[in-house]
Design an enzyme around this catalytic site. Structure first.
Site, PDB file in Angstrom:
ATOM      1  N   ASP A 184       0.876  -1.157   0.000  1.00 58.98           N
ATOM      2  CA  ASP A 184       0.000   0.000   0.000  1.00 58.98           C
ATOM      3  C   ASP A 184       0.930   1.228   0.000  1.00 58.98           C
ATOM      4  O   ASP A 184       2.088   1.113   0.386  1.00 58.98           O
ATOM      5  CB  ASP A 184      -0.848  -0.087   1.280  1.00 58.98           C
ATOM      6  CG  ASP A 184      -1.417   1.230   1.711  1.00 58.98           C
ATOM      7  OD1 ASP A 184      -2.157   1.808   0.917  1.00 58.98           O
ATOM      8  OD2 ASP A 184      -1.120   1.683   2.845  1.00 58.98           O
ATOM      9  N   ASP A 195      -1.439  -0.847   5.979  1.00 56.77           N
ATOM     10  CA  ASP A 195      -1.635  -0.287   7.321  1.00 56.77           C
ATOM     11  C   ASP A 195      -3.096  -0.343   7.767  1.00 56.77           C
ATOM     12  O   ASP A 195      -3.436   0.139   8.845  1.00 56.77           O
ATOM     13  CB  ASP A 195      -1.119   1.152   7.378  1.00 56.77           C
ATOM     14  CG  ASP A 195      -1.934   2.097   6.521  1.00 56.77           C
ATOM     15  OD1 ASP A 195      -2.774   1.635   5.727  1.00 56.77           O
ATOM     16  OD2 ASP A 195      -1.729   3.324   6.639  1.00 56.77           O
ATOM     17  N   ASP A 220      -7.459  -0.824   3.324  1.00 54.50           N
ATOM     18  CA  ASP A 220      -6.873  -1.998   2.664  1.00 54.50           C
ATOM     19  C   ASP A 220      -6.997  -3.308   3.448  1.00 54.50           C
ATOM     20  O   ASP A 220      -6.385  -4.299   3.092  1.00 54.50           O
ATOM     21  CB  ASP A 220      -5.410  -1.726   2.260  1.00 54.50           C
ATOM     22  CG  ASP A 220      -4.540  -1.365   3.438  1.00 54.50           C
ATOM     23  OD1 ASP A 220      -4.925  -1.664   4.572  1.00 54.50           O
ATOM     24  OD2 ASP A 220      -3.462  -0.778   3.217  1.00 54.50           O
TER      25      ASP A 220
HETATM   26  P1  ADP Z   1      -4.301   5.408  -0.445  1.00 53.39           P
HETATM   27  O1  ADP Z   1      -4.492   4.138  -1.200  1.00 53.39           O
HETATM   28  O2  ADP Z   1      -3.075   6.135  -0.927  1.00 53.39           O
HETATM   29  O3  ADP Z   1      -4.273   5.183   1.050  1.00 53.39           O
HETATM   30  P2  ADP Z   1      -7.114   6.374  -0.477  1.00 53.39           P
HETATM   31  O4  ADP Z   1      -7.806   5.291  -1.219  1.00 53.39           O
HETATM   32  O5  ADP Z   1      -7.330   6.425   0.994  1.00 53.39           O
HETATM   33  O6  ADP Z   1      -5.528   6.387  -0.816  1.00 53.39           O
HETATM   34  O7  ADP Z   1      -7.553   7.787  -1.090  1.00 53.39           O
HETATM   35  C1  ADP Z   1      -7.393   8.050  -2.461  1.00 53.39           C
HETATM   36  C2  ADP Z   1      -7.501   9.517  -2.787  1.00 53.39           C
HETATM   37  O8  ADP Z   1      -8.806  10.027  -2.446  1.00 53.39           O
HETATM   38  C3  ADP Z   1      -6.551  10.420  -2.052  1.00 53.39           C
HETATM   39  O9  ADP Z   1      -5.280  10.434  -2.651  1.00 53.39           O
HETATM   40  C4  ADP Z   1      -7.252  11.759  -2.155  1.00 53.39           C
HETATM   41  O10 ADP Z   1      -7.021  12.336  -3.416  1.00 53.39           O
HETATM   42  C5  ADP Z   1      -8.719  11.405  -2.055  1.00 53.39           C
HETATM   43  N1  ADP Z   1      -9.199  11.521  -0.657  1.00 53.39           N
HETATM   44  C6  ADP Z   1      -9.455  10.522   0.209  1.00 53.39           C
HETATM   45  N2  ADP Z   1      -9.874  11.021   1.399  1.00 53.39           N
HETATM   46  C7  ADP Z   1      -9.839  12.361   1.298  1.00 53.39           C
HETATM   47  C8  ADP Z   1     -10.124  13.445   2.192  1.00 53.39           C
HETATM   48  N3  ADP Z   1     -10.511  13.262   3.453  1.00 53.39           N
HETATM   49  N4  ADP Z   1      -9.967  14.692   1.717  1.00 53.39           N
HETATM   50  C9  ADP Z   1      -9.575  14.902   0.460  1.00 53.39           C
HETATM   51  N5  ADP Z   1      -9.272  13.955  -0.421  1.00 53.39           N
HETATM   52  C10 ADP Z   1      -9.406  12.687  -0.031  1.00 53.39           C
HETATM   53 MG    MG Z   2      -2.900   3.312   3.430  1.00 53.66          MG
END
Ligand code: ADP
Ligand code: MG
Length: 361
Positions: A59, A256, A260
């Site tokens: 991740d 983490d 995921d």
């Molecule tokens: P990762 O796999 O990197 O952990 P996530 O699936 O949690 O990413 O989130 C993907 C994308 O969604 C983020 O990169 C961001 O662009 C957007 N996003 C998610 N949560 C938020 C939030 N609270 N505020 C703004 N953008 C968000």
């Molecule tokens: Mg993560």
């Protein structure tokens, strides 16, 4: 003849007991050694599977990166910087995403007060929506804005520039009008690069799986030297991506727990970052207590060393029996000598297992 039968029987019984003993001796050593290195094994089978893995999927946020993003840039359109931060942090204060914390912390440091938010909604993997006074606020990535049919032409270049540097950009709109962008930087962990290059040396394929956009993901992937990047994957699609990768062999997933946990469960071996969420620790087969990615390399070495030891132990146990049984069978071996041979073979097994302690991980 009676002596022969008794000896034969005794040898048979001991052989069976020791076969079990041998494996558990090596596994006990493995658990101790692992614990010292900050590797907790929750499911013993995982160590067995680990040696047959060929793809390791990571991740991004909180696993390859520190998961402690900081605000590193911003641009406003028609509002003041304070207004942009106040609106964004008020809404982000209701989100638990690491991105949210970056903005809320920034507002706190700048002593900017929070406003009341209504109708808060999380659009998983894309962003968040809420109402301040009577204004509808949207904060999120390009996908969320495309979904809401908000044109991004005027900020596209700015976003690309941030993303090519590995920053995640959030776009903020008030009543469907863009009022700013905020860039967040989440630096990679100190040992990410080292862990990935060691895994490549050991012959593994490495993949990064993230919900973040392709450009940011690629920049982070390049920085740590990962072989493949799969970006813009929505939280509920992450487990399916693991299924796809499993068509080419056994897959370990390192995460983490934020968005995921299903992927951790779907993988043949789920490796949870111990500094992550409780759900990660519950879903993982192996826990890296201190969150260090080099722990993945240690877990693989530990798995291989343990199986080498178990094989050697079984070899040493059987070599005595292979020699002793036929001799005993023909009545040429006194039961006392048979017993001694067994003791010697057990001592050998113990010494051999103890040597696991000295294994370099
Ligand atoms: P990762 O796999 O990197 O952990 P996530 O699936 O949690 O990413 O989130 C993907 C994308 O969604 C983020 O990169 C961001 O662009 C957007 N996003 C998610 N949560 C938020 C939030 N609270 N505020 C703004 N953008 C968000
Ligand atoms: Mg993560």
């Amino acid at each position: 003849m009676a002596t022969t039968i008794v000896t034969f029987h005794l040898i048979g019984r001991y052989l069976e007991m020791r076969a079990k003993g041998k494996a558990s001796m090596a596994i006990k050593q493995l658990l101790n050694l692992g614990a010292k290195k900050g590797i907790l094994i929750r499911r013993g089978e995982a160590i067995q599977t680990m040696k047959d893995i060929n793809t390791i999927v990571f991740d991004k946020t909180g696993t390859i990166t520190k998961g402690k993003p900081e605000l590193c840039g911003l641009k406003t359109f028609g509002v003041t910087k304070k207004e942009l931060i106040q609106i964004s942090s008020s809404i982000e204060n209701l989100s638990e995403h690491p991105i949210a914390r970056a903005i809320v912390n920034y507002a706190k440091n700048e002593k900017i007060s929070l406003l009341k938010v209504k109708d808060f909604k999380i659009i998983r993997g894309k962003g968040i929506i809420g109402k301040i006074k009577n204004d509808k606020i949207i904060i999120g990535n390009s996908a969320l804005f495309e979904e809401n049919k908000i044109n991004l032409d005027m900020i596209e270049k700015e976003i690309f520039n941030f993303e090519n540097l590995g920053k995640t950009t959030m776009i903020i709109a008030k009543n469907k009008k863009i009022i700013g962008i905020i860039a967040i930087s989440d630096i990679i962990k100190d040992d990410s690069k080292k862990a990935i290059s060691q895994l490549h040396e050991l012959g593994f394929k490495t993949v990064m799986l993230t919900g973040d956009n392709k450009r940011t993901a690629k920049a982070i992937g390049d920085e740590c030297g990962i072989s493949e990047v799969i970006a813009q994957v929505l939280p509920d699609q992450k487990a399916q991506k693991i299924v796809d990768l499993q068509k080419n062999g056994l897959v370990a997933f390192v995460g983490d727990g934020i968005n995921d946990a299903p992927a951790l469960k779907q993988a043949n071996v789920g490796i949870a970052i111990g500094t992550g969420t409780d759900i990660a620790i519950e879903s993982g087969d192996i826990i890296l207590v201190n969150g260090k990615l080099t722990g993945v390399v240690s877990a693989i070495k530990l798995s291989k060393a343990t199986f080498r030891k178990i094989k050697q132990n079984l070899f040493w146990a059987s070599i005595y029996n292979v020699i002793a049984i036929p001799i005993a069978f023909f009545g040429l071996l006194h039961p006392m000598i048979g017993m001694s041979a067994m003791t010697i073979s057990s001592i050998n097994v113990i010494l051999n297992s103890v040597r696991l302690k000295n294994e370099k991980l």
